[in-house]
Design an enzyme around this catalytic site. Structure first.
Site, PDB file in Angstrom:
ATOM      1  N   LYS A  11     -16.378 -14.627 -15.669  1.00 20.26           N
ATOM      2  CA  LYS A  11     -16.509 -13.813 -14.463  1.00 20.26           C
ATOM      3  C   LYS A  11     -15.137 -13.292 -14.021  1.00 20.26           C
ATOM      4  O   LYS A  11     -14.096 -13.758 -14.516  1.00 20.26           O
ATOM      5  CB  LYS A  11     -17.173 -14.653 -13.373  1.00 20.26           C
ATOM      6  CG  LYS A  11     -18.600 -15.099 -13.735  1.00 20.26           C
ATOM      7  CD  LYS A  11     -19.201 -15.944 -12.619  1.00 20.26           C
ATOM      8  CE  LYS A  11     -20.591 -16.434 -12.984  1.00 20.26           C
ATOM      9  NZ  LYS A  11     -21.208 -17.225 -11.873  1.00 20.26           N
ATOM     10  N   TYR A  51     -28.559 -10.327 -12.744  1.00 20.89           N
ATOM     11  CA  TYR A  51     -28.891 -11.367 -11.753  1.00 20.89           C
ATOM     12  C   TYR A  51     -30.209 -11.065 -11.033  1.00 20.89           C
ATOM     13  O   TYR A  51     -30.445 -11.599  -9.945  1.00 20.89           O
ATOM     14  CB  TYR A  51     -27.740 -11.520 -10.752  1.00 20.89           C
ATOM     15  CG  TYR A  51     -26.598 -12.367 -11.280  1.00 20.89           C
ATOM     16  CD1 TYR A  51     -26.821 -13.670 -11.742  1.00 20.89           C
ATOM     17  CD2 TYR A  51     -25.291 -11.884 -11.311  1.00 20.89           C
ATOM     18  CE1 TYR A  51     -25.786 -14.455 -12.234  1.00 20.89           C
ATOM     19  CE2 TYR A  51     -24.244 -12.669 -11.791  1.00 20.89           C
ATOM     20  CZ  TYR A  51     -24.507 -13.959 -12.253  1.00 20.89           C
ATOM     21  OH  TYR A  51     -23.472 -14.734 -12.729  1.00 20.89           O
ATOM     22  N   THR A  93     -23.684 -25.785 -11.741  1.00 18.13           N
ATOM     23  CA  THR A  93     -23.423 -24.556 -10.975  1.00 18.13           C
ATOM     24  C   THR A  93     -22.406 -24.791  -9.860  1.00 18.13           C
ATOM     25  O   THR A  93     -21.530 -23.959  -9.625  1.00 18.13           O
ATOM     26  CB  THR A  93     -24.747 -24.040 -10.372  1.00 18.13           C
ATOM     27  OG1 THR A  93     -25.684 -23.865 -11.439  1.00 18.13           O
ATOM     28  CG2 THR A  93     -24.541 -22.721  -9.650  1.00 18.13           C
ATOM     29  N   ARG A 104     -16.431 -25.734 -15.601  1.00 12.78           N
ATOM     30  CA  ARG A 104     -16.427 -25.670 -14.132  1.00 12.78           C
ATOM     31  C   ARG A 104     -15.843 -26.947 -13.523  1.00 12.78           C
ATOM     32  O   ARG A 104     -15.173 -26.898 -12.488  1.00 12.78           O
ATOM     33  CB  ARG A 104     -17.845 -25.425 -13.616  1.00 12.78           C
ATOM     34  CG  ARG A 104     -18.329 -23.992 -13.871  1.00 12.78           C
ATOM     35  CD  ARG A 104     -19.819 -23.885 -13.586  1.00 12.78           C
ATOM     36  NE  ARG A 104     -20.316 -22.507 -13.643  1.00 12.78           N
ATOM     37  CZ  ARG A 104     -21.617 -22.210 -13.726  1.00 12.78           C
ATOM     38  NH1 ARG A 104     -22.519 -23.180 -13.778  1.00 12.78           N
ATOM     39  NH2 ARG A 104     -21.993 -20.945 -13.765  1.00 12.78           N
ATOM     40  N   ASN A 114     -17.263 -19.597  -9.716  1.00  6.36           N
ATOM     41  CA  ASN A 114     -17.398 -20.690 -10.694  1.00  6.36           C
ATOM     42  C   ASN A 114     -17.116 -20.255 -12.132  1.00  6.36           C
ATOM     43  O   ASN A 114     -17.569 -20.863 -13.082  1.00  6.36           O
ATOM     44  CB  ASN A 114     -18.747 -21.393 -10.544  1.00  6.36           C
ATOM     45  CG  ASN A 114     -19.922 -20.470 -10.776  1.00  6.36           C
ATOM     46  OD1 ASN A 114     -19.740 -19.306 -11.153  1.00  6.36           O
ATOM     47  ND2 ASN A 114     -21.123 -20.979 -10.585  1.00  6.36           N
ATOM     48  N   HIS A 117     -20.479 -17.680 -16.745  1.00  6.01           N
ATOM     49  CA  HIS A 117     -21.949 -17.637 -16.809  1.00  6.01           C
ATOM     50  C   HIS A 117     -22.395 -17.983 -18.228  1.00  6.01           C
ATOM     51  O   HIS A 117     -21.751 -17.587 -19.190  1.00  6.01           O
ATOM     52  CB  HIS A 117     -22.443 -16.217 -16.481  1.00  6.01           C
ATOM     53  CG  HIS A 117     -23.881 -16.012 -16.850  1.00  6.01           C
ATOM     54  ND1 HIS A 117     -24.909 -16.318 -15.985  1.00  6.01           N
ATOM     55  CD2 HIS A 117     -24.473 -15.593 -18.003  1.00  6.01           C
ATOM     56  CE1 HIS A 117     -26.069 -16.085 -16.599  1.00  6.01           C
ATOM     57  NE2 HIS A 117     -25.826 -15.634 -17.819  1.00  6.01           N
ATOM     58  N   GLU A 128     -30.342 -11.275 -21.942  1.00 10.31           N
ATOM     59  CA  GLU A 128     -28.956 -10.998 -21.557  1.00 10.31           C
ATOM     60  C   GLU A 128     -28.152 -10.403 -22.720  1.00 10.31           C
ATOM     61  O   GLU A 128     -27.334  -9.494 -22.510  1.00 10.31           O
ATOM     62  CB  GLU A 128     -28.308 -12.278 -21.021  1.00 10.31           C
ATOM     63  CG  GLU A 128     -28.932 -12.685 -19.691  1.00 10.31           C
ATOM     64  CD  GLU A 128     -28.462 -14.019 -19.131  1.00 10.31           C
ATOM     65  OE1 GLU A 128     -28.813 -14.320 -17.974  1.00 10.31           O
ATOM     66  OE2 GLU A 128     -27.754 -14.777 -19.842  1.00 10.31           O
TER      67      GLU A 128
END
Ligand code: IDP
Ligand code: MG
Length: 151
Positions: A11, A51, A93, A104, A114, A117, A128
């Site tokens: 991210k 998402y 998460t 994470r 975080n 993904h 995806e």
């Protein structure tokens, strides 16, 4: 265990914090095969599709704002059991609940930042990969150490 493919994205926070190499290394060292990799700043349309399952959640618009705020590094990893294994490498998460040793758990503190993904199951992985990549971007190749591997 069947060979699978999964979609992983670093991210914008992971890119801004200079964690791309650290994260790629964890998947490489584990023994998974990288078959696609690119950097892009996602459009709002792409982020909202990605998402879409969270469309009605209160954090949705903030999440889309964040994911579209700068470049992400997206990739496809292939290997036996890679979908569930990638989720274990990534960790929970909520980073404060993620085990030390996970990405994470080691590299994040905030649920909204975080770092990474990973697809959460076979159907999501297919969706995806198809959403983020053209099929011609997926490289079919055989690592030269493959003959050392056993079932
Ligand atoms: P996952 O990334 O571990 O699969 P999901 O529940 O699918 O977690 O949530 C997708 C992403 O939405 C999370 O990684 C996180 O960035 C964000 N998110 C989830 N829950 C919250 C929340 O309560 N507040 C802010 N962001 C959240
Ligand atoms: Mg998810």
């Amino acid at each position: 265990m069947a060979s699978e493919r999964t979609f992983v994205a670093i991210k914008p926070d992971g890119v801004q914090r200079g964690l791309v190499g650290e994260i790629l290394a964890r998947f490489e060292r584990k023994g998974f095969k990288l078959i696609a990799l690119k950097q892009l700043t996602p459009s709002r349309e792409l982020a909202e599709k990605h998402y879409g399952v969270h469309r009605d959640r209160p954090f949705f618009s903030g999440l889309v704002d964040f994911i579209t705020s700068g470049p992400v590094v997206v990739m496809v990893w292939e290997g036996d059991g890679v979908i569930a294994s990638a989720r274990r490498l990534i960790g929970a998460t909520k980073p404060l609940e993620a085990e030390p040793g996970t990405i994470r758990g080691d590299l994040a503190v905030n649920i909204g930042r975080n770092v990474i993904h990973g697809s959460d199951g076979p159907d999501t992985a297919l969706f995806e990969i198809d959403l983020w990549f053209e099929s011609a971007e997926l490289n079919v190749w055989i690592p030269s150490d493959q003959r050392w591997r056993v079932e």
